[in-house]
Write a protein that holds these residues in place. Structure first.
Motif, PDB file in Angstrom:
ATOM      1  N   GLN A   1      29.569  86.158  52.545  1.00  0.00           N
ATOM      2  CA  GLN A   1      28.437  87.078  52.411  1.00  0.00           C
ATOM      3  C   GLN A   1      28.484  88.225  53.424  1.00  0.00           C
ATOM      4  O   GLN A   1      27.535  89.007  53.509  1.00  0.00           O
ATOM      5  N   GLN A   2      29.566  88.362  54.155  1.00  0.00           N
ATOM      6  CA  GLN A   2      29.675  89.445  55.128  1.00  0.00           C
ATOM      7  C   GLN A   2      29.597  90.793  54.413  1.00  0.00           C
ATOM      8  O   GLN A   2      30.190  90.991  53.364  1.00  0.00           O
ATOM      9  N   ARG A   3      28.852  91.702  55.030  1.00  0.00           N
ATOM     10  CA  ARG A   3      28.649  93.034  54.444  1.00  0.00           C
ATOM     11  C   ARG A   3      29.510  94.077  55.143  1.00  0.00           C
ATOM     12  O   ARG A   3      29.799  93.977  56.328  1.00  0.00           O
ATOM     13  N   ASP A   4      29.887  95.074  54.375  1.00  0.00           N
ATOM     14  CA  ASP A   4      30.545  96.276  54.888  1.00  0.00           C
ATOM     15  C   ASP A   4      31.884  96.024  55.566  1.00  0.00           C
ATOM     16  O   ASP A   4      32.264  96.741  56.489  1.00  0.00           O
TER      17      ASP A   4
ATOM     18  N   LEU B   1      37.296  91.853  53.244  1.00  0.00           N
ATOM     19  CA  LEU B   1      37.423  90.504  53.783  1.00  0.00           C
ATOM     20  C   LEU B   1      38.451  89.672  53.048  1.00  0.00           C
ATOM     21  O   LEU B   1      38.544  89.718  51.819  1.00  0.00           O
ATOM     22  N   GLU B   2      39.241  88.923  53.813  1.00  0.00           N
ATOM     23  CA  GLU B   2      40.026  87.825  53.263  1.00  0.00           C
ATOM     24  C   GLU B   2      39.730  86.620  54.136  1.00  0.00           C
ATOM     25  O   GLU B   2      39.485  86.737  55.335  1.00  0.00           O
ATOM     26  N   VAL B   3      39.721  85.450  53.518  1.00  0.00           N
ATOM     27  CA  VAL B   3      39.447  84.208  54.227  1.00  0.00           C
ATOM     28  C   VAL B   3      40.653  83.300  54.052  1.00  0.00           C
ATOM     29  O   VAL B   3      41.093  83.054  52.925  1.00  0.00           O
ATOM     30  N   ILE B   4      41.179  82.818  55.166  1.00  0.00           N
ATOM     31  CA  ILE B   4      42.327  81.918  55.138  1.00  0.00           C
ATOM     32  C   ILE B   4      41.855  80.573  55.663  1.00  0.00           C
ATOM     33  O   ILE B   4      41.555  80.424  56.848  1.00  0.00           O
TER      34      ILE B   4
ATOM     35  N   LEU C   1      27.802  78.975  61.332  1.00  0.00           N
ATOM     36  CA  LEU C   1      26.956  79.774  60.445  1.00  0.00           C
ATOM     37  C   LEU C   1      26.974  81.208  60.935  1.00  0.00           C
ATOM     38  O   LEU C   1      26.775  81.455  62.124  1.00  0.00           O
ATOM     39  N   TRP C   2      27.202  82.135  60.031  1.00  0.00           N
ATOM     40  CA  TRP C   2      27.266  83.557  60.386  1.00  0.00           C
ATOM     41  C   TRP C   2      26.146  84.316  59.697  1.00  0.00           C
ATOM     42  O   TRP C   2      25.868  84.109  58.509  1.00  0.00           O
TER      43      TRP C   2
END
Length: 114
Positions: free
Chosen positions: A26-29, A32-35, A92-93
């Motif tokens: 849900q990160q904005r702006d 993003l890639e998640v590994i 949690l971010w």
């Protein structure tokens, strides 16, 4: 927009990982890639990751646990982003966490932030 590779080591914490990934995705702006580096989980982790259906998430699986440092280093080696961020599988971010860190680094002229 900055690109960020988020490295998430995990081992047998599928329920926590699900919540963590929700916050990361849900990160904005940010681009993003998640590994996710799965350290030989024997719980529902594999199924949960397979069912995500989000092209921003890549999974690397170690067949035997190698330790969190090795998992993070493997994630770094696979990262494609300008920036690398780390999170544990139980963090949690806020949705603006990464963009705020990137702005702080830019304003202060730094090439890192925490």
């Amino acid at each position: 927009m900055s690109s960020v590779s988020v490295v998430v080591p995990t081992h047998n914490r599928s329920e926590l990982l699900t919540v963590t990934l929700r916050g990361v995705l849900q990160q904005r702006d940010v681009d993003l890639e998640v590994i996710v580096v799965d350290e030989a989980s024997t719980d529902e982790t594999v199924a949960i990751l397979a069912g995500l259906g989000d092209p921003r998430v890549r999974t690397i699986r170690h067949e035997t646990p190698r330790g969190v440092s090795t998992a993070r280093n493997r994630g770094i080696a696979e990262a494609r982003g300008e920036w690398v961020a780390f999170t544990d599988d139980d963090d949690l971010w806020a949705p603006d966490k990464l963009v705020r860190q990137l702005r702080a680094a830019q304003v202060t002229g730094r090439d890192w932030a925490y």
